[in-house]
Design an enzyme around this catalytic site. Structure first.
Site, PDB file in Angstrom:
ATOM      1  N   ASN A  43       0.864  -1.178   0.000  1.00  0.00           N
ATOM      2  CA  ASN A  43       0.000   0.000   0.000  1.00  0.00           C
ATOM      3  C   ASN A  43       0.903   1.231   0.000  1.00  0.00           C
ATOM      4  O   ASN A  43       1.461   1.593   1.025  1.00  0.00           O
ATOM      5  CB  ASN A  43      -0.891  -0.032   1.258  1.00  0.00           C
ATOM      6  CG  ASN A  43      -1.775   1.192   1.361  1.00  0.00           C
ATOM      7  OD1 ASN A  43      -1.866   1.987   0.440  1.00  0.00           O
ATOM      8  ND2 ASN A  43      -2.437   1.338   2.507  1.00  0.00           N
ATOM      9  N   LYS A  49       0.040   4.243  -0.502  1.00  0.00           N
ATOM     10  CA  LYS A  49      -0.675   5.419   0.023  1.00  0.00           C
ATOM     11  C   LYS A  49      -0.456   6.620  -0.899  1.00  0.00           C
ATOM     12  O   LYS A  49      -0.449   6.466  -2.114  1.00  0.00           O
ATOM     13  CB  LYS A  49      -0.247   5.689   1.477  1.00  0.00           C
ATOM     14  CG  LYS A  49      -0.345   4.424   2.328  1.00  0.00           C
ATOM     15  CD  LYS A  49      -0.196   4.670   3.796  1.00  0.00           C
ATOM     16  CE  LYS A  49      -0.295   3.343   4.544  1.00  0.00           C
ATOM     17  NZ  LYS A  49      -0.295   3.467   5.982  1.00  0.00           N
ATOM     18  N   HIS A  51      -9.813   1.533   4.669  1.00  0.00           N
ATOM     19  CA  HIS A  51      -8.545   1.709   5.387  1.00  0.00           C
ATOM     20  C   HIS A  51      -8.748   2.726   6.520  1.00  0.00           C
ATOM     21  O   HIS A  51      -9.496   3.690   6.366  1.00  0.00           O
ATOM     22  CB  HIS A  51      -7.452   2.196   4.425  1.00  0.00           C
ATOM     23  CG  HIS A  51      -6.092   2.147   5.040  1.00  0.00           C
ATOM     24  ND1 HIS A  51      -5.652   3.117   5.912  1.00  0.00           N
ATOM     25  CD2 HIS A  51      -5.096   1.231   4.950  1.00  0.00           C
ATOM     26  CE1 HIS A  51      -4.432   2.796   6.320  1.00  0.00           C
ATOM     27  NE2 HIS A  51      -4.073   1.652   5.749  1.00  0.00           N
ATOM     28  N   GLU A  91      -7.060   5.098   7.545  1.00  0.00           N
ATOM     29  CA  GLU A  91      -6.770   6.503   7.212  1.00  0.00           C
ATOM     30  C   GLU A  91      -7.975   7.149   6.528  1.00  0.00           C
ATOM     31  O   GLU A  91      -8.229   8.335   6.711  1.00  0.00           O
ATOM     32  CB  GLU A  91      -5.500   6.576   6.345  1.00  0.00           C
ATOM     33  CG  GLU A  91      -4.254   6.325   7.205  1.00  0.00           C
ATOM     34  CD  GLU A  91      -3.082   5.701   6.478  1.00  0.00           C
ATOM     35  OE1 GLU A  91      -3.098   5.642   5.231  1.00  0.00           O
ATOM     36  OE2 GLU A  91      -2.138   5.258   7.170  1.00  0.00           O
ATOM     37  N   GLU A 100      -5.755  -4.627  10.840  1.00  0.00           N
ATOM     38  CA  GLU A 100      -4.728  -3.600  11.006  1.00  0.00           C
ATOM     39  C   GLU A 100      -5.010  -2.780  12.263  1.00  0.00           C
ATOM     40  O   GLU A 100      -5.863  -1.882  12.239  1.00  0.00           O
ATOM     41  CB  GLU A 100      -4.742  -2.644   9.812  1.00  0.00           C
ATOM     42  CG  GLU A 100      -4.441  -3.296   8.484  1.00  0.00           C
ATOM     43  CD  GLU A 100      -3.843  -2.276   7.509  1.00  0.00           C
ATOM     44  OE1 GLU A 100      -2.672  -2.452   7.157  1.00  0.00           O
ATOM     45  OE2 GLU A 100      -4.531  -1.317   7.151  1.00  0.00           O
ATOM     46  N   GLY A 152       2.263   2.560  10.737  1.00  0.00           N
ATOM     47  CA  GLY A 152       3.271   3.608  10.602  1.00  0.00           C
ATOM     48  C   GLY A 152       4.093   3.867  11.858  1.00  0.00           C
ATOM     49  O   GLY A 152       4.905   4.778  11.894  1.00  0.00           O
ATOM     50  N   SER A 198       3.074  -1.868  10.376  1.00  0.00           N
ATOM     51  CA  SER A 198       4.515  -1.907  10.636  1.00  0.00           C
ATOM     52  C   SER A 198       5.158  -3.268  10.340  1.00  0.00           C
ATOM     53  O   SER A 198       6.046  -3.713  11.074  1.00  0.00           O
ATOM     54  CB  SER A 198       4.815  -1.450  12.068  1.00  0.00           C
ATOM     55  OG  SER A 198       4.442  -0.092  12.230  1.00  0.00           O
TER      56      SER A 198
HETATM   57  P1  PGA Z   1       2.578   0.499   7.629  1.00  0.00           P
HETATM   58  O1  PGA Z   1       1.142   0.704   6.941  1.00  0.00           O
HETATM   59  O2  PGA Z   1       3.136  -0.785   7.100  1.00  0.00           O
HETATM   60  O3  PGA Z   1       3.393   1.711   7.196  1.00  0.00           O
HETATM   61  O4  PGA Z   1       2.351   0.448   9.096  1.00  0.00           O
HETATM   62  C1  PGA Z   1       0.274  -0.372   6.779  1.00  0.00           C
HETATM   63  C2  PGA Z   1      -1.058   0.088   6.253  1.00  0.00           C
HETATM   64  O5  PGA Z   1      -1.503   1.199   6.584  1.00  0.00           O
HETATM   65  O6  PGA Z   1      -1.694  -0.623   5.469  1.00  0.00           O
END
Ligand code: PGA
Length: 259
Positions: free
Chosen positions: A15, A17, A103, A105, A175, A181, A222
């Protein structure tokens, strides 16, 4: 006696983003394809989810390369006066297979509700796309002992009344929001436990036989080269959604080499 199902190859979805330009997305896709050529027999299924405008450029790089194209979102209507939105049919036209839905976000910054996420799951399936439904608790929800209830509620809201059309598949990504992140993944045992809660909620909606044959549960938050092996082939987890660690070719290829 039916033959036991052979274990699936883990699914790895990148992803990206809103981190890369179109040119950068294409360059990264090219570097990955080049790097993957050195893998004798990739022991994973891979999908890349670039920003919308980079989909055509990345699709070109992935053509006939056994790497799937994914999108980060979609709208729930097929066509019409919905300024700024992108139709599932257009994603299909661009060669998209996977589409991330709900997601955290988007839930946080765009105020996506469970009802919208539900509509998006239906729209993706209707267009023959594989939804990657994201669920997960916030830190406050975890602290107050609500984690399992929150993820179960998100799964049932998203899958209410959903029937997987013939040949359709579904991916559900667990998640934990507070881990995304952060650079620090959750304890794998805890991820497995919550994934089990997710699995049971899906079984309640779709039935065990469907879940066993057509639903994958993956972990995101992460994931990096040092921890990926603790999240794949760890029933019920059979893959990962990778954000930060998928943005740099060397690091992402190192992650894939762990599989
Ligand atoms: P990350 O993001 O691996 O940077 O923690 C994962 C995600 O948001 O799908």
């Amino acid at each position: 006696m039916p033959k036991p199902k052979s274990p699936e190859r883990p699914l790895v979805l990148a992803n990206w983003k809103m981190n890369l330009s179109v040119a950068e997305s294409q360059t990264l896709a090219r570097s990955l394809v080049r790097g993957l050529a050195a893998f004798k027999k990739p022991n994973f299924e891979l999908g890349l989810c670039p920003t919308y405008p980079a989909l055509p450029a990345v699709a070109k790089v992935l053509q006939a390369k056994k790497v799937a194209l994914g999108a980060q979102d979609l709208f729930w209507k097929p066509v019409g006066p919905y300024t700024g939105e992108v139709s599932p049919a257009v994603l299909r036209e661009l060669g998209v297979t996977y589409v991330i839905v709900g997601h955290s976000e988007r839930r946080q910054y765009l105020k996506e509700t469970d009802a919208m996420v539900h509509q998006k799951v239906l729209a993706a399936l209707a267009e023959g796309l594989t939804p990657v439904l994201c669920v997960g608790e916030t830190f406050a929800e975890r602290q107050s002992g609500q984690k399992d209830i929150v993820v179960a509620r998100q799964v049932s809201a998203a899958l209410q009344g959903v029937v997987l059309p013939k040949g359709a598949n579904l991916v559900v990504a667990y998640e934990p929001v507070w881990v995304i992140g952060s650079g620090q993944a959750v304890d794998p045992a805890e991820a497995r436990h919550t994934a089990q809660v997710v699995r049971q909620s899906i079984v309640d909606m779709l039935g065990a036989a469907t879940v066993d044959s057509r639903v994958r549960i993956i972990y995101g938050g992460s994931v990096d080269p040092s921890n990926i092996s603790t999240f794949v082939n760890q029933s019920p987890l059979s893959g990962v959604l990778v954000g930060g660690a998928s943005l740099e070719p060397k690091r992402f290829l190192a992650l894939l080499r762990q599989l």
